[in-house]
Design a protein around this motif. Structure first.
Motif, PDB file in Angstrom:
ATOM      1  N   MET A 374       6.789  18.374 -55.480  1.00 51.77           N
ATOM      2  CA  MET A 374       6.943  19.823 -55.427  1.00 51.77           C
ATOM      3  C   MET A 374       8.365  20.237 -55.775  1.00 51.77           C
ATOM      4  SD  MET A 374       4.746  20.684 -51.996  1.00 51.77           S
ATOM      5  CE  MET A 374       5.522  22.286 -51.856  1.00 51.77           C
ATOM      6  N   LEU A 375       9.366  19.530 -55.237  1.00 50.07           N
ATOM      7  CA  LEU A 375      10.762  19.868 -55.534  1.00 50.07           C
ATOM      8  C   LEU A 375      11.084  19.633 -57.007  1.00 50.07           C
ATOM      9  CD1 LEU A 375      12.611  18.512 -52.367  1.00 50.07           C
ATOM     10  CD2 LEU A 375      12.319  20.893 -53.057  1.00 50.07           C
ATOM     11  N   GLY A 376      10.450  18.632 -57.609  1.00 46.59           N
ATOM     12  CA  GLY A 376      10.672  18.414 -59.037  1.00 46.59           C
ATOM     13  C   GLY A 376      10.189  19.592 -59.865  1.00 46.59           C
ATOM     14  N   VAL A 377       9.024  20.127 -59.519  1.00 52.57           N
ATOM     15  CA  VAL A 377       8.506  21.303 -60.228  1.00 52.57           C
ATOM     16  C   VAL A 377       9.399  22.515 -59.985  1.00 52.57           C
ATOM     17  CG1 VAL A 377       6.547  22.890 -60.415  1.00 52.57           C
ATOM     18  CG2 VAL A 377       6.138  20.427 -60.149  1.00 52.57           C
ATOM     19  N   VAL A 378       9.834  22.703 -58.735  1.00 49.03           N
ATOM     20  CA  VAL A 378      10.667  23.855 -58.396  1.00 49.03           C
ATOM     21  C   VAL A 378      12.002  23.796 -59.115  1.00 49.03           C
ATOM     22  CG1 VAL A 378      11.911  24.966 -56.502  1.00 49.03           C
ATOM     23  CG2 VAL A 378       9.550  24.216 -56.173  1.00 49.03           C
ATOM     24  N   LEU A 379      12.648  22.628 -59.148  1.00 46.95           N
ATOM     25  CA  LEU A 379      13.949  22.508 -59.822  1.00 46.95           C
ATOM     26  C   LEU A 379      13.818  22.766 -61.310  1.00 46.95           C
ATOM     27  CD1 LEU A 379      15.416  19.380 -57.978  1.00 46.95           C
ATOM     28  CD2 LEU A 379      16.027  21.782 -57.665  1.00 46.95           C
ATOM     29  N   ALA A 380      12.690  22.377 -61.900  1.00 51.77           N
ATOM     30  CA  ALA A 380      12.479  22.644 -63.323  1.00 51.77           C
ATOM     31  C   ALA A 380      12.352  24.145 -63.573  1.00 51.77           C
ATOM     32  CB  ALA A 380      11.223  21.906 -63.801  1.00 51.77           C
ATOM     33  N   GLN A 381      11.742  24.879 -62.631  1.00 52.15           N
ATOM     34  CA  GLN A 381      11.565  26.324 -62.811  1.00 52.15           C
ATOM     35  C   GLN A 381      12.882  27.085 -62.666  1.00 52.15           C
ATOM     36  OE1 GLN A 381       8.314  28.192 -60.744  1.00 52.15           O
ATOM     37  NE2 GLN A 381       7.045  26.350 -60.843  1.00 52.15           N
ATOM     38  N   VAL A 382      13.753  26.650 -61.747  1.00 48.14           N
ATOM     39  CA  VAL A 382      14.996  27.402 -61.520  1.00 48.14           C
ATOM     40  C   VAL A 382      16.134  26.912 -62.405  1.00 48.14           C
ATOM     41  CG1 VAL A 382      14.335  27.821 -59.135  1.00 48.14           C
ATOM     42  CG2 VAL A 382      15.788  25.859 -59.654  1.00 48.14           C
ATOM     43  N   LYS A 383      15.905  25.853 -63.199  1.00 46.85           N
ATOM     44  CA  LYS A 383      16.981  25.284 -64.008  1.00 46.85           C
ATOM     45  C   LYS A 383      17.501  26.278 -65.034  1.00 46.85           C
ATOM     46  CE  LYS A 383      18.135  21.253 -66.837  1.00 46.85           C
ATOM     47  NZ  LYS A 383      17.623  20.006 -67.440  1.00 46.85           N
ATOM     48  N   GLY A 384      16.598  27.147 -65.521  1.00 42.00           N
ATOM     49  CA  GLY A 384      16.995  28.078 -66.565  1.00 42.00           C
ATOM     50  C   GLY A 384      17.984  29.126 -66.112  1.00 42.00           C
ATOM     51  N   TYR A 385      18.074  29.418 -64.817  1.00 43.48           N
ATOM     52  CA  TYR A 385      18.996  30.472 -64.380  1.00 43.48           C
ATOM     53  C   TYR A 385      19.893  30.022 -63.220  1.00 43.48           C
ATOM     54  CZ  TYR A 385      15.038  31.143 -61.175  1.00 43.48           C
ATOM     55  OH  TYR A 385      14.011  30.944 -60.288  1.00 43.48           O
ATOM     56  N   VAL A 412       7.154  29.566 -52.688  1.00 41.03           N
ATOM     57  CA  VAL A 412       8.074  29.798 -51.571  1.00 41.03           C
ATOM     58  C   VAL A 412       9.433  29.168 -51.872  1.00 41.03           C
ATOM     59  CG1 VAL A 412       8.532  29.235 -49.159  1.00 41.03           C
ATOM     60  CG2 VAL A 412       6.259  30.020 -49.841  1.00 41.03           C
ATOM     61  N   LEU A 413       9.429  27.902 -52.314  1.00 40.59           N
ATOM     62  CA  LEU A 413      10.686  27.212 -52.588  1.00 40.59           C
ATOM     63  C   LEU A 413      11.424  27.852 -53.755  1.00 40.59           C
ATOM     64  CD1 LEU A 413       9.508  23.518 -52.083  1.00 40.59           C
ATOM     65  CD2 LEU A 413      10.907  24.894 -50.545  1.00 40.59           C
ATOM     66  N   VAL A 414      10.683  28.324 -54.776  1.00 35.34           N
ATOM     67  CA  VAL A 414      11.329  28.990 -55.907  1.00 35.34           C
ATOM     68  C   VAL A 414      12.021  30.265 -55.438  1.00 35.34           C
ATOM     69  CG1 VAL A 414      10.877  30.248 -58.047  1.00 35.34           C
ATOM     70  CG2 VAL A 414       9.856  28.009 -57.690  1.00 35.34           C
ATOM     71  N   ASN A 415      11.339  31.056 -54.590  1.00 29.84           N
ATOM     72  CA  ASN A 415      11.949  32.288 -54.094  1.00 29.84           C
ATOM     73  C   ASN A 415      13.189  32.011 -53.265  1.00 29.84           C
ATOM     74  OD1 ASN A 415      10.038  33.873 -55.333  1.00 29.84           O
ATOM     75  ND2 ASN A 415       8.858  34.300 -53.490  1.00 29.84           N
ATOM     76  N   VAL A 431      22.225  22.938 -51.180  1.00 32.10           N
ATOM     77  CA  VAL A 431      21.693  21.680 -50.646  1.00 32.10           C
ATOM     78  C   VAL A 431      20.280  21.926 -50.120  1.00 32.10           C
ATOM     79  CG1 VAL A 431      22.003  19.839 -48.962  1.00 32.10           C
ATOM     80  CG2 VAL A 431      24.000  20.916 -50.039  1.00 32.10           C
ATOM     81  N   VAL A 432      19.346  21.118 -50.614  1.00 33.15           N
ATOM     82  CA  VAL A 432      17.965  21.142 -50.125  1.00 33.15           C
ATOM     83  C   VAL A 432      17.735  19.844 -49.352  1.00 33.15           C
ATOM     84  CG1 VAL A 432      15.539  21.304 -50.740  1.00 33.15           C
ATOM     85  CG2 VAL A 432      17.244  22.510 -52.115  1.00 33.15           C
ATOM     86  N   ALA A 433      17.568  19.966 -48.037  1.00 34.25           N
ATOM     87  CA  ALA A 433      17.408  18.789 -47.182  1.00 34.25           C
ATOM     88  C   ALA A 433      16.024  18.805 -46.562  1.00 34.25           C
ATOM     89  CB  ALA A 433      18.475  18.777 -46.094  1.00 34.25           C
ATOM     90  N   VAL A 434      15.365  17.637 -46.634  1.00 40.58           N
ATOM     91  CA  VAL A 434      13.999  17.507 -46.107  1.00 40.58           C
ATOM     92  C   VAL A 434      13.992  16.389 -45.071  1.00 40.58           C
ATOM     93  CG1 VAL A 434      11.575  17.074 -46.662  1.00 40.58           C
ATOM     94  CG2 VAL A 434      13.047  18.258 -48.310  1.00 40.58           C
ATOM     95  N   HIS A 435      13.361  16.647 -43.920  1.00 35.84           N
ATOM     96  CA  HIS A 435      13.157  15.579 -42.943  1.00 35.84           C
ATOM     97  C   HIS A 435      11.891  15.884 -42.141  1.00 35.84           C
ATOM     98  CE1 HIS A 435      15.233  18.597 -40.466  1.00 35.84           C
ATOM     99  NE2 HIS A 435      14.593  18.067 -39.432  1.00 35.84           N
ATOM    100  N   GLU A 436      11.404  14.866 -41.466  1.00 35.90           N
ATOM    101  CA  GLU A 436      10.173  14.991 -40.689  1.00 35.90           C
ATOM    102  C   GLU A 436      10.512  15.021 -39.203  1.00 35.90           C
ATOM    103  OE1 GLU A 436       5.885  12.687 -39.970  1.00 35.90           O
ATOM    104  OE2 GLU A 436       7.326  11.941 -41.441  1.00 35.90           O
TER     105      GLU A 436
END
Length: 547
Positions: A374-385, A412-415, A431-436
């Protein structure tokens, strides 16, 4: 109830037989006479007469005028027979005793009348106190009740208890016309009184003329019930109808009629308050809707006009200046067009998402989500701006999987990342940090920036529609992004909050997203056929981005 009322009436005001007071005072006078005669006749006759006044006063206080006059009469006879010469005879030697007997009877009658009147005034005072307490109780209950039906049912029950009435009904206008009355509330659901044609005719007459009618009034006084108009100085609101326990029971006294008028006035005022409250609520909703519509139009028109102007200007430059611009210039203009198009796409996506959230049309397509993908898709979407911002991703060694709708969570992550990019300076880190969180069975996603931050008092408000932070009001935006994020996250059973700044200097903002992991064994996987069916229902055509 009718049998109990008849029994109480047959036993008198205090629940005793009607001849019982006369028997009691007779016994008292006999005992008093025997005691005085046994002591001797040496007492002054004036004192003996005064002693005979006590049974008279006792009778007046406890039983009223009739028993007190009877007591005075037998006291005179006993005094004449035993204590006035010649003894044991009703004749007198001195005619002056006749005048004494007359004075005694007059004094006894006067004291008995005063005592009985005092008792009656005490009873009236207690009755008025009970009525005042009843009105106070009803007014206090009315203040706390905002539902009209509950208010009317409460009034019916209170009037029925206060007057010991068989049935109480309230008629209000409604339906086809303002003067068409309907039975709205009753004190007893088992009784059919109040819904008949005769009752409705009387209620309509009272509502039309604004006057009391029925038993004890000047109109239809032989009817068993009493109808009281519910009116204020401005208008009529309805009719209050009261039925006694039986036709002979005199509950419609002047005092009770005044009480019913007070009940009617109080009820009319309460109805007016409830109706005004409903009108005020409707006016508030209308004003709020108009405010939101105005804010949406202002925000959307500004947000659309800026990228449209950029796209039109860049496209016009490419068309008209083909020989002027170099290859690098054309690429820059195309990038500008692409950035404006992406901005418009985000705006339209947010608008469609808010519409679905508000209308309840949002549907989750649950699947097993991989946060890394999911983060890979989101980073690709926001890379342009993202321009010169550096986005760092911290993932745990064991990447957690959880149930959710990938497309919605990516939005949600894109917004959230778009906000972090918009409100942080060039060259800063995001910084995007993920933990369980194993204890809470949640996946925690923190997005931290180095921007101007969020004021402590605004950390909850920023998730409201159209709200813009005071420190970021100069930056363009609609104020819908985080509101949509909140709706989507809560639809997944999670939470989204603004946390304390993570920077040492106290600057920056942290958005914390907590999503439940759930039971991986119960996840519903959406098939391709279901996706196509839903897209056809939504008019998506099968190829657009889902909101």
């Amino acid at each position: 109830m009718r049998m109990e009322a008849a029994r109480a009436k047959g036993h008198g005001a205090h629940g005793v037989l009607p001849w019982m007071p006369y028997a009691v005072v007779t016994v008292v006078v006999v005992l008093l006479t025997a005691m005085l005669h046994a002591v001797g006749l040496g007492y002054d006759r004036v004192n003996i007469v005064l002693l005979y006044l006590f049974p008279v006063l006792f009778s007046a206080v406890y039983w009223g005028i009739g028993p007190s006059f009877y007591t005075a009469a037998i006291s005179v006879m006993a005094f004449d027979f035993f204590f006035v010469p010649p003894f044991f005879s009703f004749s007198v030697d001195d005619l002056r005793y006749l005048f004494s007997f007359f004075v005694y009877l007059a004094v006894a009658a006067l004291t008995a009348t005063l005592a009985a009147r005092l008792k009656q005034q005490l009873r009236y005072a207690r009755q008025r106190e009970a009525h005042t307490a009843s009105l106070y109780t009803l007014s206090r209950q009315m203040t706390a009740i905002s539902d009209l039906q509950t208010l009317l049912e409460n009034v019916c029950k209170q009037v029925s208890v206060t007057l010991d009435a068989a049935q109480v009904a309230i008629y209000l206008p409604g339906g086809s016309g303002e003067r068409e009355l309907h039975l709205t509330a009753t004190s007893s659901s088992t009784s059919e009184w109040g819904s008949g044609e005769s009752e409705m005719v009387i209620a309509r007459w009272v509502f039309g003329h604004g006057e009391m009618a029925g038993k004890g009034s000047g109109t239809l006084r032989e009817y068993s019930g009493l109808y009281v108009p519910l009116r204020t100085e401005e208008r009529m609101y309805g009719v209050l109808a009261v039925l006694g326990q039986n036709e002979q029971e005199a509950i419609f006294t002047a005092e009770n009629k005044r009480l019913l008028e007070a009940f009617g006035s109080l009820t009319a005022t309460a109805i007016a308050r409830v109706k005004l409250g409903e009108e005020a609520k409707l006016a508030h909703l209308t004003a709020e809707s108009e405010r939101l519509r105005t804010a949406l139009l202002d925000s959307v028109s500004h947000e659309l006009r800026t990228p449209l102007a950029t796209i039109i200007g860049s496209a016009t430059g490419l068309i008209e200046g083909e020989q002027i611009f170099s290859s690098a210039d054309r690429l820059e203009l195309l990038a500008t067009i692409r950035e404006g198009s992406l901005r418009m796409n985000r705006l339209v996506t947010n608008l469609l998402g808010m519409v679905k959230l508000e209308s309840g049309m949002l549907r989750l397509r649950s699947s097993l989500c991989d946060i890394e993908d999911m983060l890979g898709v989101v980073l690709a979407q926001v890379k342009g701006y993202q321009q010169q911002r550096h986005i760092l991703v911290h993932l745990p060694e064991r990447v957690p999987y959880f149930a959710g709708d990938e497309v919605l969570l990516e939005q949600v992550l894109v917004n959230v990342l778009s906000n972090a990019i918009k409100y942080s300076p060039d060259g800063s880190e995001i910084v995007v940090a993920v933990h369980e969180d194993a204890a809470c069975q949640q996946v925690i996603i923190n997005v931290a920036d180095e921007g101007s931050g969020i004021a402590e008092g605004e950390r909850e408000l920023i998730f409201e529609k159209f709200y813009r932070g005071s420190a970021t009001s100069h930056v363009t935006g609609t104020g819908l992004g985080l509101a949509i994020c909140k709706g989507i996250v809560e639809a997944h059973g999670g939470t989204i909050t603004a946390a304390e700044p993570s920077q040492a200097n106290g600057r920056g903002a942290v958005i914390r997203i907590a999503l439940p992991i759930g039971d991986r064994q119960t996840i519903h996987y959406v098939t391709a056929e279901e996706v196509e069916e839903e897209e056809e229902e939504e008019g998506g055509g099968g190829g657009g981005e889902r909101v």
